[in-house]
Each structure stands twice: as structure tokens, then as C-alpha cells.
Design a protein around this motif. Sequence first.
Motif, mmCIF file in Angstrom:
data_model
loop_
_atom_site.group_PDB
_atom_site.id
_atom_site.type_symbol
_atom_site.label_atom_id
_atom_site.label_comp_id
_atom_site.label_asym_id
_atom_site.label_seq_id
_atom_site.Cartn_x
_atom_site.Cartn_y
_atom_site.Cartn_z
ATOM 1 N N ASN A 16 68.420 95.697 2.124
ATOM 2 C CA ASN A 16 67.217 95.628 2.965
ATOM 3 C C ASN A 16 67.461 96.034 4.413
ATOM 4 O OD1 ASN A 16 65.527 94.704 0.823
ATOM 5 N ND2 ASN A 16 66.347 92.644 1.087
ATOM 6 N N LYS A 75 66.228 103.563 -1.240
ATOM 7 C CA LYS A 75 65.218 104.306 -0.489
ATOM 8 C C LYS A 75 65.864 105.248 0.525
ATOM 9 C CE LYS A 75 61.643 101.947 -2.173
ATOM 10 N NZ LYS A 75 60.556 102.555 -2.953
ATOM 11 N N ARG A 116 68.506 102.834 2.384
ATOM 12 C CA ARG A 116 68.351 101.372 2.357
ATOM 13 C C ARG A 116 68.204 100.943 0.899
ATOM 14 N NH1 ARG A 116 63.982 101.071 4.953
ATOM 15 N NH2 ARG A 116 62.551 100.921 3.202
ATOM 16 N N GLU A 138 66.586 98.507 -1.288
ATOM 17 C CA GLU A 138 65.440 97.627 -1.098
ATOM 18 C C GLU A 138 65.346 96.651 -2.263
ATOM 19 O OE1 GLU A 138 60.856 98.660 -0.966
ATOM 20 O OE2 GLU A 138 61.858 99.230 0.916
ATOM 21 N N LYS A 161 63.438 92.971 -3.165
ATOM 22 C CA LYS A 161 62.449 91.979 -2.733
ATOM 23 C C LYS A 161 62.775 90.619 -3.305
ATOM 24 C CE LYS A 161 58.814 95.465 -2.354
ATOM 25 N NZ LYS A 161 57.476 95.902 -2.802
#
Length: 216
Positions: free
Chosen positions: A162, A204, A212, A214, A216
Motif C-alpha cells: 500500500n 499497481k 504499489r 495494493e 485492502k
Amino acid sequence: MADILIVEDETAINELIRRNLELVGHRCVSVYDGEEAIRRLQEGQFDLMLLDIMLPGADGFEVYQTAEHVPTIFLTAKGGLSDRVRGLRMGADDYIVKPFEMLELLARVEAVLRRTRKSGTDFVFYGVRIDFESRTIEKDGQETECTPREYELLETLVKNRNIALSRERLLDLVWGYDYEGDIRTVDVHIQKLRKKLGLEDCIKTVYKLGYRLEIK
């Protein structure tokens, strides 16, 4: 994921540390003076404490004396040898002097947690499992063949998940500061990881910067 107590009286620094630690999956409690830190230590259990020395109420050394067996990284603007020696002789796990790079702090946090916790030797996300001890990668339960460099790149992305990392920073962290090859080698290895592990939507591209991971 770890429970971390951040004891730092400068609000901006405290908040910056908290945000970055939470980005990589940790749970944080922020306090701004020594007496509040002592109270929090008495009330709850923490896997790690980031502790400034110069604090209102009670200084960092006093706070540390009340922290029974809590791994601690002293975090302070005082860079004098005597302060470092005192903190380390008291049993602190590490000592970092402000100003510092956030990626350096994250790396030191990761190192202390790996030394002091039995759990956290692997990380699972989107069907991918990376084992930090055996340095292996699995996809949907099956080991995936990866080169040492591919493994190191994924480990770096996971540990800084992140967080946007520039190509230059990835070269430094994975290939080393003395690497003299083409910066595009980062792009090539990213593409290989995406294809091998099905992470096209997870790794990403950060426009004009780098990449990055990513989660969640």
C-alpha cells in the motif's frame, strides 16, 4: 499484523508514523506524553513500542523501565553516543535517530517483529502465500518457481504494501545500491510476477513513479 504503541510528542511525526504502519497492516495506538504511555502499557499488551526519549511528563527511559518485555525501538532526535549506549544497555531492540526515512523505520520495525514474534513468518493475499523463512512463494496452494530476484522483489512489495515505491527505490532495495544496470529491469520483473501469480490487478503502476502492491 502487530499491535504497536507510538510514543512521540510531535503530532505530525506521530501521525506520519501511524499512517504508514497502518498502511502495511499494523494496529497502532498513538500517545503524546510519558505518563499516558505508562498508563497505556499498564492497560494493554503491545507487540512493539516506538519510543521517543524527550517527552513531557516522563522521559523515554522512565517509560521503558515500566514496559515489561515489550520490544522497543527508541526514536529520538538525540543522536549522542551516550544516549544510544544507555538505551541499548537497558535492553532496547533498536535505536533510530530523527530525521529518518519512513522506509528505513518500516524495515527496522519488520526486523524487530521477526526477531521477537513466533508468528508472522508468512503472508497470504489473493491466493498467494509468501514464506519469509523458506523464501518460497505459493499460488493457490502450489509452489511457484521464482528466481531469487523475483522473490526479493515480491517480499519488498509485501513488506511495503500500500506504499508507492519508485523504480529507483526498488532497485536500491532489491538489486542493491551499486547496481549499474538498466532501470527497466524493474518493469520486466514486475511483469513476470504479475503473470506468474495473477497479480495484474494487485500490483499497481503508479504513473511516472513506480509500483504499489495494493491490498485492502
